[in-house]
Every structure is written in structure tokens, then in C-alpha cells.
Design a protein around this motif. Structure first.
Motif, short mmCIF file in Angstrom:
data_model
loop_
_atom_site.label_atom_id
_atom_site.label_comp_id
_atom_site.label_asym_id
_atom_site.label_seq_id
_atom_site.Cartn_x
_atom_site.Cartn_y
_atom_site.Cartn_z
N ASP A 101 0.86 -1.19 0.00
CA ASP A 101 0.00 0.00 0.00
C ASP A 101 0.90 1.25 0.00
N GLN A 102 0.71 2.09 -1.00
CA GLN A 102 1.53 3.30 -1.12
C GLN A 102 1.33 4.26 0.07
N GLU A 103 0.15 4.25 0.65
CA GLU A 103 -0.11 5.10 1.81
C GLU A 103 0.77 4.70 2.99
N ASP A 104 1.06 3.41 3.10
CA ASP A 104 1.92 2.93 4.18
C ASP A 104 3.32 3.53 4.05
N GLU A 106 4.06 6.39 2.75
CA GLU A 106 3.98 7.80 3.14
C GLU A 106 3.94 7.95 4.66
#
Length: 152
Positions: A101-104, A106
């Protein structure tokens, strides 16, 4: 008359010398103390060494030393194992996550973590992390486990 002038001249020189000595002493007393070298004191094995299971014992102990003795002492403790990799005051870690997950990524960057590599499946991250981020890292829901990276 010359003797009187001579006595006044000597008195003036003595007074100026005393004032200079006093000024030197005052400057010496108000100088900033040099920063003391980091010292790590081993407190034994408190339960906080197991506070965040995803970190493991050694990283939990490093986080505990950070909380109780400060960043310098925690880095000193961590780097006392010559096999572990560090870089400019940060710890080289491997973080395994539950999913890609790209949000992780960030969120990790928001903790001051410098991401070096991400595996093809996106679940293994090699990074440099500041000691101050360890406890927060241990509390993240998406983190499966964190391990120390060895020297290359």
C-alpha cells in the motif's frame, strides 16, 4: 612630584590588571560546558523490552533506552553490536508489511524513515530509521515485523 605620578601610574596599572583578571575569570565561569559524551546504562530487563512484539527484543530495548536515557544513549546501545548497520545516526532496518500500500510508505516517511528499497511485491522495505521512530513503528497496524539489518 614625579614620585606621586609614578605611584598613580602603578596603581592604575594594578587596577587595570585586576579588572582584566576578573574579566577573564568571569568569561571562564560563564562559558558553555562542552557536551558530555553519551553514556548508556543497562537498566536490566523491564517488561518494556517486549512492549511492541513486531519490533523484537533488541529494537524494543533500543526504544526503551531512547525513552529513558535519550537518543544518544539509545544509538550507543544499538551500535554496540558491531554487526548491525547504521548510517549518520539512523538504524538500518527491514520492515515487513501485511500488504502493498503506497499510503503505508507515506506514513513511514512521515516518521522520518528514509526508504532505500521496496521489494517487488511491496511488502518488504529496507530503510534507515531514526531511533525516535521505533515506538511509533511498533504501533502501526500494517507492520508485520521489523528487524535490524546486518553490516554489508
Amino acid at each position: 612630584m614625579d614620585m606621586e605620578f609614578y605611584n598613580v601610574d602603578i596603581m592604575a596599572r594594578v587596577m587595570i590588571s585586576l579588572l582584566l583578571i576578573a574579566a577573564i575569570c568571569l568569561c571562564g565561569c560563564t562559558q558553555k560546558e562542552e557536551e558530555k559524551a553519551a553514556v548508556y546504562t543497562d537498566p536490566g530487563y523491564p517488561n518494556t523490552y517486549f512492549a511492541h512484539p513486531v519490533l523484537g527484543w533488541y529494537l524494543n530495548k533500543t526504544a526503551d533506552v531512547y525513552e529513558t536515557q535519550g537518543e544518544s544513549a539509545a544509538f550507543l546501545f544499538y551500535s554496540s553490536d558491531p554487526l548491525l548497520s547504521t548510517h549518520e545516526g539512523t538504524l538500518k532496518l527491514k520492515i515487513r508489511t501485511i500488504e502493498n500500500d503506497q499510503e503505508d510508505l507515506e506514513i513511514l516517511r512521515g516518521l522520518g524513515i528514509d526508504i532505500l528499497t521496496v521489494s517487488a511485491d511491496g511488502t518488504t522495505i529496507v530503510c534507515y530509521a531514526p531511533v525516535s521512530s521505533l515506538q511509533d513503528l511498533g504501533k502501526l497496524d500494517f507492520v508485520k515485523d521489523v528487524s535490524s539489518e546486518k553490516q554489508e
